[in-house]
Design a protein around this motif. Structure first.
Motif, PDB file in Angstrom:
ATOM      1  N   CYS A 194       0.807  -1.216   0.000  1.00 37.10           N
ATOM      2  CA  CYS A 194       0.000   0.000   0.000  1.00 37.10           C
ATOM      3  C   CYS A 194       0.844   1.272   0.000  1.00 37.10           C
ATOM      4  O   CYS A 194       0.287   2.377   0.054  1.00 37.10           O
ATOM      5  N   THR A 208      -4.826  -2.294   2.845  1.00 35.93           N
ATOM      6  CA  THR A 208      -4.118  -2.919   3.959  1.00 35.93           C
ATOM      7  C   THR A 208      -3.263  -4.064   3.442  1.00 35.93           C
ATOM      8  O   THR A 208      -3.496  -4.605   2.354  1.00 35.93           O
ATOM      9  N   SER A 243      -4.575   5.875  -1.203  1.00 31.71           N
ATOM     10  CA  SER A 243      -4.230   5.856   0.225  1.00 31.71           C
ATOM     11  C   SER A 243      -3.134   6.864   0.536  1.00 31.71           C
ATOM     12  O   SER A 243      -2.976   7.296   1.672  1.00 31.71           O
TER      13      SER A 243
END
Length: 315
Positions: free
Chosen positions: A187, A211, A238
């Motif tokens: 990520c 995740t 993210s």
């Protein structure tokens, strides 16, 4: 040596045989070309005309068999119907499956008598039903579904009345994907923060941030997209510090593989952005059904660019 086996029902018409449980005949042949005989299923249908016992033999001949091989069958007929029947409850076996699953729908708790007629119906939404052509036996057999389907049966005693069974649903099981995307960066610079799409019916609002390895199975979320329509998908990374190249696929043939021809949208951006709106277009000629969508995003500097991003292997 080329020969055939033939399966023949007892004379009199009270029993019929079938090779597939759908087409019923007095006899049929099973191709045989020598060697070990493979297992073949012979379906038997019982059609009593009176409240009495019936017996007979399914005769198997040919294919090098020295003498007729008889399989005993029997059944007990019921009296003719004389009132409005109870249709009972629909039972589907198995209760779930996909495009190649063999299903059988039958009735539980129905009135026991002779002289009934049957008409099976199907529905995509459990509300609007249509008659299934040729589905006029006590059971209905078919192969394959591409979405959740509902089935019920109308049972009629001529001159007296009819009733309809409680419907049951055959649940569609999405085929597994041929690959689970793997990444070396996880990520760190290419994660998905959220994805939102408003469909023609329903919507997906997924705020499950990236995740672990970077792959998330979100097939529990769904909405309906219509052919020849374009939908705006809002995606958030993210990490907002890096530009992202992104691509969407829909596995329209349900083979588990995301082919380049199944790409429905994407973009390339070297500039960091807190969110991006990507147009996803559903082609006019694709089949109807339930399909898996895959979305991949990755740091633009890695060299994977839309529309040739690899749906399986990323950095």
């Amino acid at each position: 040596i080329i020969a055939e086996h033939m399966g023949t029902a007892p004379s009199g018409g009270s029993f019929l045989v079938s090779s597939n449980g759908t087409t019923w005949v007095s006899s049929f042949t099973i191709p045989y070309s020598g060697g070990t005989v493979t297992n073949d299923t012979v379906y038997v249908e019982f059609l009593p005309t009176a409240a009495t016992s019936y017996t007979g033999n399914i005769a198997v001949t040919g294919g090098g068999i020295s003498s007729t091989y008889n399989i005993a069958v029997s059944g007990s007929g019921a009296g003719a119907c004389s009132g409005t029947p109870t249709a009972g409850t629909t039972v589907i076996t198995p209760s779930s499956g996909g495009a190649t699953t063999a299903f059988v729908a039958s009735l539980s708790g129905t009135t026991v008598a002779s002289g009934f007629t049957y008409q099976w119906q199907s529905s995509t939404d459990g509300t609007t039903y249509t008659n299934i052509s040729g589905a006029t036996n006590y059971t209905y057999s078919w192969t394959g579904i591409t979405a959740n389907m509902y089935y019920k049966c109308t049972v009629t005693c001529p001159s007296y009345g009819s009733s309809t069974s409680t419907a049951a649903m055959a649940t569609y099981v999405l085929p597994s994907a041929s690959c689970t995307p793997s990444t070396t960066g996880g990520c760190y610079v290419s994660g998905i923060g959220s994805m939102n799409i408003v469909g023609g019916v329903g919507s997906i609002s997924d705020a499950a941030s990236c995740t672990g390895s970077g792959y998330m199975d979100r097939t529990s979320l769904h909405c309906t997209l219509f052919k020849s329509n374009t939908y705006n998908v809002t995606v958030t990374p993210s990490s907002v510090s890096y530009g992202q190249n992104q691509q969407f696929w829909i596995d329209f043939n349900n083979d588990g593989t995301f082919q380049s021809s199944e790409t429905v949208g994407g973009n390339n951006s070297s500039s960091a952005a807190s969110s991006t709106v990507i147009a996803v277009t559903i082609p006019a000629g694709v089949p109807s059904g339930t399909f898996r969508m895959r979305y991949v995003t990755n740091y633009y500097g890695y060299g994977y660019t839309y529309p040739t991003i690899d749906p399986c292997t990323l950095r």
